[in-house]
Design a protein around this motif. Sequence first.
Motif, PDB file in Angstrom:
ATOM      1  N   ALA A  55       0.833  -1.207   0.000  1.00  0.00           N
ATOM      2  CA  ALA A  55       0.000   0.000   0.000  1.00  0.00           C
ATOM      3  C   ALA A  55       0.865   1.253   0.000  1.00  0.00           C
ATOM      4  O   ALA A  55       0.602   2.210  -0.735  1.00  0.00           O
ATOM      5  N   SER A  56       1.911   1.246   0.811  1.00  0.00           N
ATOM      6  CA  SER A  56       2.823   2.388   0.871  1.00  0.00           C
ATOM      7  C   SER A  56       3.533   2.584  -0.468  1.00  0.00           C
ATOM      8  O   SER A  56       3.750   3.712  -0.915  1.00  0.00           O
ATOM      9  N   HIS A  57       3.856   1.489  -1.117  1.00  0.00           N
ATOM     10  CA  HIS A  57       4.540   1.557  -2.416  1.00  0.00           C
ATOM     11  C   HIS A  57       3.621   2.166  -3.477  1.00  0.00           C
ATOM     12  O   HIS A  57       4.067   2.973  -4.296  1.00  0.00           O
ATOM     13  N   TYR A  58       2.344   1.781  -3.472  1.00  0.00           N
ATOM     14  CA  TYR A  58       1.381   2.399  -4.387  1.00  0.00           C
ATOM     15  C   TYR A  58       1.372   3.919  -4.179  1.00  0.00           C
ATOM     16  O   TYR A  58       1.402   4.689  -5.145  1.00  0.00           O
ATOM     17  N   GLN A  59       1.273   4.345  -2.923  1.00  0.00           N
ATOM     18  CA  GLN A  59       1.228   5.773  -2.624  1.00  0.00           C
ATOM     19  C   GLN A  59       2.448   6.481  -3.210  1.00  0.00           C
ATOM     20  O   GLN A  59       2.326   7.537  -3.837  1.00  0.00           O
ATOM     21  N   ASN A  60       3.614   5.889  -3.035  1.00  0.00           N
ATOM     22  CA  ASN A  60       4.842   6.481  -3.554  1.00  0.00           C
ATOM     23  C   ASN A  60       4.832   6.570  -5.075  1.00  0.00           C
ATOM     24  O   ASN A  60       5.179   7.606  -5.649  1.00  0.00           O
ATOM     25  N   ASP A  61       4.404   5.485  -5.727  1.00  0.00           N
ATOM     26  CA  ASP A  61       4.479   5.443  -7.184  1.00  0.00           C
ATOM     27  C   ASP A  61       3.525   6.433  -7.849  1.00  0.00           C
ATOM     28  O   ASP A  61       3.785   6.875  -8.978  1.00  0.00           O
ATOM     29  N   PHE A  62       2.428   6.769  -7.171  1.00  0.00           N
ATOM     30  CA  PHE A  62       1.480   7.731  -7.747  1.00  0.00           C
ATOM     31  C   PHE A  62       1.740   9.150  -7.258  1.00  0.00           C
ATOM     32  O   PHE A  62       1.744  10.091  -8.054  1.00  0.00           O
ATOM     33  N   ASN A  63       1.972   9.317  -5.957  1.00  0.00           N
ATOM     34  CA  ASN A  63       2.169  10.674  -5.416  1.00  0.00           C
ATOM     35  C   ASN A  63       3.491  11.290  -5.845  1.00  0.00           C
ATOM     36  O   ASN A  63       3.614  12.512  -5.917  1.00  0.00           O
ATOM     37  N   LYS A  64       4.484  10.454  -6.104  1.00  0.00           N
ATOM     38  CA  LYS A  64       5.763  10.963  -6.599  1.00  0.00           C
ATOM     39  C   LYS A  64       6.047  10.479  -8.018  1.00  0.00           C
ATOM     40  O   LYS A  64       6.310  11.265  -8.917  1.00  0.00           O
ATOM     41  N   GLY A  65       5.958   9.166  -8.230  1.00  0.00           N
ATOM     42  CA  GLY A  65       6.360   8.574  -9.507  1.00  0.00           C
ATOM     43  C   GLY A  65       5.691   9.195 -10.713  1.00  0.00           C
ATOM     44  O   GLY A  65       6.361   9.591 -11.669  1.00  0.00           O
ATOM     45  N   ILE A  66       4.359   9.301 -10.683  1.00  0.00           N
ATOM     46  CA  ILE A  66       3.641   9.947 -11.784  1.00  0.00           C
ATOM     47  C   ILE A  66       3.535  11.449 -11.550  1.00  0.00           C
ATOM     48  O   ILE A  66       3.742  12.250 -12.460  1.00  0.00           O
ATOM     49  N   SER A  67       3.224  11.838 -10.318  1.00  0.00           N
ATOM     50  CA  SER A  67       2.959  13.255 -10.033  1.00  0.00           C
ATOM     51  C   SER A  67       4.164  14.162 -10.268  1.00  0.00           C
ATOM     52  O   SER A  67       4.008  15.374 -10.431  1.00  0.00           O
ATOM     53  N   GLU A  68       5.360  13.591 -10.317  1.00  0.00           N
ATOM     54  CA  GLU A  68       6.560  14.377 -10.625  1.00  0.00           C
ATOM     55  C   GLU A  68       6.436  15.036 -11.998  1.00  0.00           C
ATOM     56  O   GLU A  68       7.012  16.101 -12.236  1.00  0.00           O
ATOM     57  N   TYR A  69       5.646  14.405 -12.876  1.00  0.00           N
ATOM     58  CA  TYR A  69       5.571  14.873 -14.259  1.00  0.00           C
ATOM     59  C   TYR A  69       4.215  15.500 -14.615  1.00  0.00           C
ATOM     60  O   TYR A  69       3.964  15.776 -15.781  1.00  0.00           O
ATOM     61  N   THR A  70       3.371  15.700 -13.618  1.00  0.00           N
ATOM     62  CA  THR A  70       2.053  16.283 -13.876  1.00  0.00           C
ATOM     63  C   THR A  70       1.855  17.518 -13.011  1.00  0.00           C
ATOM     64  O   THR A  70       2.323  17.577 -11.883  1.00  0.00           O
ATOM     65  N   GLU A  71       1.165  18.498 -13.576  1.00  0.00           N
ATOM     66  CA  GLU A  71       0.874  19.693 -12.779  1.00  0.00           C
ATOM     67  C   GLU A  71      -0.142  19.365 -11.689  1.00  0.00           C
ATOM     68  O   GLU A  71       0.013  19.758 -10.535  1.00  0.00           O
ATOM     69  N   LYS A  72      -1.174  18.651 -12.050  1.00  0.00           N
ATOM     70  CA  LYS A  72      -2.164  18.172 -11.080  1.00  0.00           C
ATOM     71  C   LYS A  72      -1.615  16.884 -10.468  1.00  0.00           C
ATOM     72  O   LYS A  72      -1.151  16.001 -11.187  1.00  0.00           O
ATOM     73  N   LYS A  73      -1.669  16.771  -9.151  1.00  0.00           N
ATOM     74  CA  LYS A  73      -1.044  15.646  -8.460  1.00  0.00           C
ATOM     75  C   LYS A  73      -2.062  14.595  -8.031  1.00  0.00           C
ATOM     76  O   LYS A  73      -3.208  14.913  -7.721  1.00  0.00           O
TER      77      LYS A  73
END
Length: 199
Positions: A55-73
């Motif tokens: 669960a923690s890994h999912y949070q990391n991969d979306f909140n940082k992994g994808i959100s690093e490249y999107t204006e909307k997080k």
Amino acid sequence: MDYRVDIQAYIEHEINTLRALDINAINDAIRLILETYEKGNTIYIFGNGGSSATASHYQNDFNKGISEYTEKKFNFYCLNDNVATVMAIANDIGFEEVFRFQLRGRIKPGDLVMAISGSGNSKNVINAVEYAKEQGNQIIGLTGFDGGKLRKLSDISLHAPIQSMQVTEDIHMILDHLIMAVLSERMCGINHIKEVELV
């Protein structure tokens, strides 16, 4: 000692389980995650033991992994990650309430719950899922074995059809990276999959 037969057997279990996954369910889950993101809602995710790390890994991969490249997080919220809160609830109220208590008065219409339980019968997971459904929220359930109660309660079931906790947890992590890879390419034009020629 030669472990090659055991190694090959485990790999075959992984491959066979991956081939048995419901691609339509995965597609539906991706759509619901993206819909929740686009509306600016929260995605709550949680599980016990190894599933708490997932669960923690999912949070990391979306909140940082994808959100690093999107204006909307993305706004993933892992209910396992505040150890002090989890331990206080477990000690003062009961371990079966560690997730439901955190959702009470916090979960809003349109928020999504992703619940992870290999057996599908973890009482604290089921309590939180039942509460979220009472509030009208949708559930993505990640399970193994026969899916237990969680599979039946889920709006979308991401089920690993195998009687193995190890392979089940492997599949749940693969689903994280699969969903992340698909959305990264579609949302950001980033391809995380590059085949390497074996030498």
